[in-house]
Structure formats: structure tokens, C-alpha cells
Write a protein that holds these residues in place. Structure first.
Motif, short mmCIF file in Angstrom:
data_model
loop_
_atom_site.label_atom_id
_atom_site.label_comp_id
_atom_site.label_asym_id
_atom_site.label_seq_id
_atom_site.Cartn_x
_atom_site.Cartn_y
_atom_site.Cartn_z
N PHE A 58 0.87 -1.38 -0.19
CA PHE A 58 0.00 -0.03 -0.03
C PHE A 58 0.82 1.30 -0.15
O PHE A 58 0.64 2.18 -0.77
N SER A 59 2.14 1.09 0.57
CA SER A 59 2.91 2.53 0.82
C SER A 59 3.42 2.74 -0.35
O SER A 59 3.81 3.95 -0.83
N GLU A 70 0.38 4.10 -2.83
CA GLU A 70 -0.52 4.83 -2.24
C GLU A 70 -1.12 5.86 -3.12
O GLU A 70 -2.36 6.20 -3.09
N HIS A 71 -0.32 6.46 -3.90
CA HIS A 71 -0.74 7.60 -4.68
C HIS A 71 -2.24 7.33 -5.82
O HIS A 71 -2.73 8.11 -6.18
N HIS A 122 -4.36 5.17 -5.00
CA HIS A 122 -5.61 4.89 -3.96
C HIS A 122 -6.32 6.11 -3.20
O HIS A 122 -6.89 5.83 -2.39
N GLU A 123 -5.99 7.19 -3.75
CA GLU A 123 -6.28 8.60 -3.11
C GLU A 123 -7.97 8.64 -3.14
O GLU A 123 -8.53 9.19 -2.34
N HIS A 147 -9.17 4.28 3.07
CA HIS A 147 -8.10 3.71 3.64
C HIS A 147 -8.26 2.99 5.02
O HIS A 147 -7.48 2.47 5.80
N HIS A 150 -6.67 -0.43 5.71
CA HIS A 150 -5.44 -0.48 5.73
C HIS A 150 -4.80 0.37 7.02
O HIS A 150 -3.61 0.22 6.89
N ARG A 198 -0.03 0.42 8.28
CA ARG A 198 0.93 1.03 7.85
C ARG A 198 1.81 1.81 9.04
O ARG A 198 1.72 2.89 9.28
#
Length: 477
Positions: free
Chosen positions: A439-440, A443-444, A446-447, A451, A454, A458
């Protein structure tokens, strides 16, 4: 072209030689040391050898035959490059140990904060596959894809892993000059399972001891212990980087010595009527020979002042002269009269040597092997090296290495592999941590999504960043 151009070019070359000597005086009178850590004795030896070469300059400049002095400078350059390569390896060792501790911390924190949400391999794999739609077929995106492969636990046979690495290296080196490709592959050897070794223990015993204790007691550490160890890793990285900056200075000093010994005709040519430069040279020479530092601060200040004043003269002169030649092609330069061409070439050579950088030198290895043979040699190396890795961390070490090379898989192959790797995890907390890693990295993309599922995955140590970019010519650049 006229006699004025010839005279100006010779004058500019003389200025550059004097500037090299002034920069050498500045560096040697300063001799910076890292705060909080003791420089390795082998590095002090390099500095002492540079100082010794400096004291010999007055005699060398009166010699017609300077071969032995140049050989000594070649040896000094090799020692400096070896010191830099060792520092690079120490960064990898520190980062690998820190990565293991950081992963241990994440697992512990996930376990402590687990609220029982269901695992969702398919959802995470789908999100990752969607992220791949934003990636192209260029080398940069191949590296990005490689970080995704390296984020999931390894599920490859030894043969498949070797094939993956070989194809990845083929992509990485496709358009590289052979000397650069050879250096990249050599650096990658240092990145494949960079465990603590005796050279680290000799050069930085305190760092080594703390790292060794941290790695050997990882299973018994509390989260507080892990955080403290991670802070130690950060301090180690900063200290090594500081030492690397000093080694860069030493490398520059060797180049300054080579410029003076190559182009300084004799002491009269170097000093002429320049009493300030002559006084500074002999004052520092006497200070080195007599081991008397009482005047070195004043020598440094005067050298810096001279460098700044002379730059105001040489910079406009060089711009004015070079403007006469910059529009000319190679044939036109070759057609110039010798009295112009010779000092012009001398100026170009001095500038090339003056601006030569340690990082660039490390990323060039002359070899008779072609790139395919270099890749085969690397494959054999990692096969041998993997057999030396303790069984309990072998897959982990091989997995983490994949962060450093481009992925040779298609997007579809990579998506299937990630899904396969996720399904192979039989530890709930490792699954959750892997979700967080993926996910990290994605991430961009999945904006627009929630969240929440998750949110507890993180976990990171604030401010802790293990970075491959140690300043020694990292081969992804």
C-alpha cells in the motif's frame, strides 16, 4: 588567433595550477574530522600519505623524471577508492541490519494493534495490479515494478530466482557503457546479503559492536529497544556519510597533486613572483614536517581568501577565452596553430582533472569481460553467496535484494506473482505487514479509495529511512 590568445591561454593554465595548489593547501590545513566517530586508521594513513606527497612537491617540481611520484599518486588514488568502496559496503550492511529491525518492529506493532480485520489477498493484489496500469515499459518503471516484487515474501525456486536476476540485469545494463555496467554489477555484489564483516569491525568497532548486538538479540528486543537500535542505525548512516565526504576531499587532493606534478614546469613557473602562494606552500610544508599546527588556521584563512580573490580574475578570463573556441568543432580545433592548440589542450586537461569526482571514478571498471559474461559471473556469485546465508533469513535476504534491480516480468506476470506470493504467506501478521508495504508503494493511486481497511497496517519508524543512495555512485541512477 594571435600572440595575445597564446599568452592568455598560458596565463590561464598557470592560474589553474596555482588554484589547485591553493585548494590543496586549504584542504590539508583544515583536515576535517567527523564528530562523534573516530576515523579509521587506514583513512588517517591516506591523509598522512597526501601530506607526505605535498612536502615532496618542491623537489618533484625540479625533477625531469617524475614517474615514481606519479606511481605513488596512482597508489594513493586506489587506496582512496578502496576506502570509499568499503564505506559504501558499510552503508549497505547498516541498512540491511536496520531493515531487519524495522520489519521486526512493524510486525510487533501490528500484532499489538491487531483488531481482527479479515485478510484480503485478492483485494490487495487487485489494488496493486491497478497501480501497475500507471506504469510504462521504461527502465524507471521497471525499477518501480521491482520494488513491488521485493515487497512480497519470496516464492521462487533457485533457478527461477537466478533467471529473474539475470534478466533484470540485462535490462539494467542494456544501454550502459561496459565499464559502467561492470561497476554497477560490482556494487550490486556488495548489496546482496551485506552482512557484518571483519573490515567493518576494524574500521568502525563501536558501530560494529552495536550492530552486532542488535542483530543477534533481535528476537528478544522490546519495541523500545528496536526504536533505540533504529536511531543508532540512523546515526551510523550519518556518520559514514560524513566520513565519505572527507574521503571525497582526499580524492580531490590527489587530483590537485597530479595537476601540479603534471603541468608545473618547475618551482619558478609555479611560484614566479607570487610570494603569497610561495609563503603559504612553505609555511604549511614546515607545519607538516615539524608537526606544528599553531599556524594552520591562519594558513587556511589566507588560502581561502586567495582562492576567492583569484577566482574573480580567472573566471572572467576563462569565459572570455573559451567563448573564442566553443563554437569550433573538432576539425577546426585540430587546424589551429600549435602555439594555440597546445595551451588550449593543457587548459582542457587541467579542468578535466580538476573536476574529476570520486563518485564517477567508482562507477567505472575496466574489464575484458562482455556484459553477458559479467551477468553470468554475477549469477554464479549470488548462487554461492546465497548458500552462505543462514537458512532462517535466506529468503528474506534474497527478497530484499530484488528492490535494487529492474523487474523483467510483464505487468501481468508481476501481478500473478504478487498474488501467488500473498497466498503463500501463512503468518497473519506478515500478511498484514506485506499489505502495508504494498500500500505504501502504490498509495498515490488509491487516493479516491477508503484507507480504513489499511489504517493499522501502515506502521513506520518516524524519521528512519534506509537508503541505497550513499553517494558512491549508486547504480540505479
Amino acid at each position: 588567433m594571435n600572440n595575445d590568445s597564446e599568452k592568455a591561454l598560458i596565463e590561464l593554465a598557470a592560474y589553474k595550477i596555482k588554484d589547485a595548489l591553493l585548494n590543496l593547501i586549504n584542504d590539508l590545513s583544515d583536515n576535517p574530522q567527523p564528530e562523534g566517530y573516530i576515523m579509521p586508521e587506514s583513512f588517517h594513513e591516506i591523509f598522512r600519505d597526501i601530506c607526505g606527497a605535498y612536502t615532496q612537491l618542491k623537489d618533484v617540481l625540479e625533477m625531469d623524471e617524475r614517474t615514481e611520484f606519479m606511481k605513488m599518486l596512482d597508489s594513493l588514488e586506489e587506496k582512496t577508492k578502496k576506502a570509499a568502496v568499503d564505506l559504501n559496503r558499510y552503508v549497505f550492511m547498516n541498512d540491511f541490519a536496520g531493515g531487519r529491525i524495522l520489519d521486526g518492529y512493524k510486525l510487533r506493532e501490528i500484532k499489538d494493534s491487531d483488531n481482527g480485520i479479515p485478510l484480503n489477498n485478492r483485494g490487495v493484489a487487485a489494488d496493486t495490479e491497478h497501480f501497475m496500469t500507471h506504469l510504462g515499459d521504461n527502465i524507471e518503471d521497471s525499477f518501480t515494478l521491482g520494488t513491488l516484487i521485493g515487497a512480497v515474501p519470496l516464492r521462487m525456486t533457485r533457478e527461477r530466482y537466478t533467471d529473474y536476476v539475470k534478466r533484470g540485469l540485462a535490462i539494467m545494463t542494456e544501454d550502459m557503457p561496459k565499464p559502467f555496467a561492470a561497476a554497477c554489477i560490482e556494487r550490486l555484489k556488495d548489496m546482496f546479503y551485506p552482512c557484518l564483516d571483519d573490515s567493518f569491525k576494524t574500521d568502525f568497532p563501536y558501530m560494529y559492536e552495536k550492530l552486532d548486538i542488535a542483530v543477534s538479540t533481535l528476537g528478544d528486543m522490546s519495541k523500545e529497544d528496536m526504536l533505540e537500535a533504529l536511531e543508532d542505525m540512523d546515526e551510523n548512516a550519518q556518520a559514514i556519510q560524513t566520513v565519505f565526504e572527507i574521503i571525497r576531499i582526499y580524492y580531490n587532493d590527489v587530483n590537485y597533486l597530479r595537476i601540479i606534478a603534471t603541468f608545473g614546469v618547475d618551482t619558478e613557473f609555479v611560484f614566479e613572483d607570487d610570494m603569497m602562494l610561495k609563503d603559504l606552500y612553505y609555511a604549511l610544508r614546515n607545519a607538516i614536517i615539524n608537526k606544528d599546527d599553531s599556524l594552520t588556521e591562519e594558513i587556511k584563512e589566507r588560502a581561502v581568501d586567495e582562492i576567492e580573490k583569484r577566482y574573480e580574475i580567472t573566471h572572467p578570463l576563462e569565459e572570455e577565452l573559451m567563448s573564442e573556441f566553443k563554437e569550433k568543432d573538432e576539425d577546426e580545433i585540430s587546424a589551429l596553430p600549435n602555439n594555440i592548440q597546445f595551451p588550449l589542450n593543457v587548459n582542457a586537461l587541467i579542468s578535466e582533472m580538476y573536476y574529476k569526482e570520486l563518485d564517477d571514478a567508482l562507477m567505472k571498471i575496466d574489464t575484458d569481460m562482455d556484459t553477458d559474461s559479467l551477468i553470468e559471473d554475477f549469477a554464479e556469485y549470488i548462487d554461492r553467496r546465497a548458500s552462505e546465508i543462514p537458512r532462517d533469513i535466506r529468503k528474506y535476504a534474497k527478497q530484499k535484494f530484488l528492490d535494487h534491480i529492474p523487474c523483467p516480468m510483464s505487468h501481468d506476470e508481476a501481478a500473478k506473482y504478487i498474488n501467488y506470493a500473498l497466498d503463500g504467506i501463512n503468518d497473519r501478521y506478515l500478511s498484514l505487514m506485506t499489505y502495508g508495504e504494498l500500500f505504501s508503494l502504490t498509495e498515490h493511486s488509491h487516493e479516491e479509495h477508503s484507507h480504513e481497511e489499511h489504517s493499522h497496517e501502515r506502521h513506520s519508524h518516524e524519521g528512519h529511512g534506509h537508503d541505497d543512495h550513499c553517494g558512491c555512485g549508486h547504480c540505479h541512477q
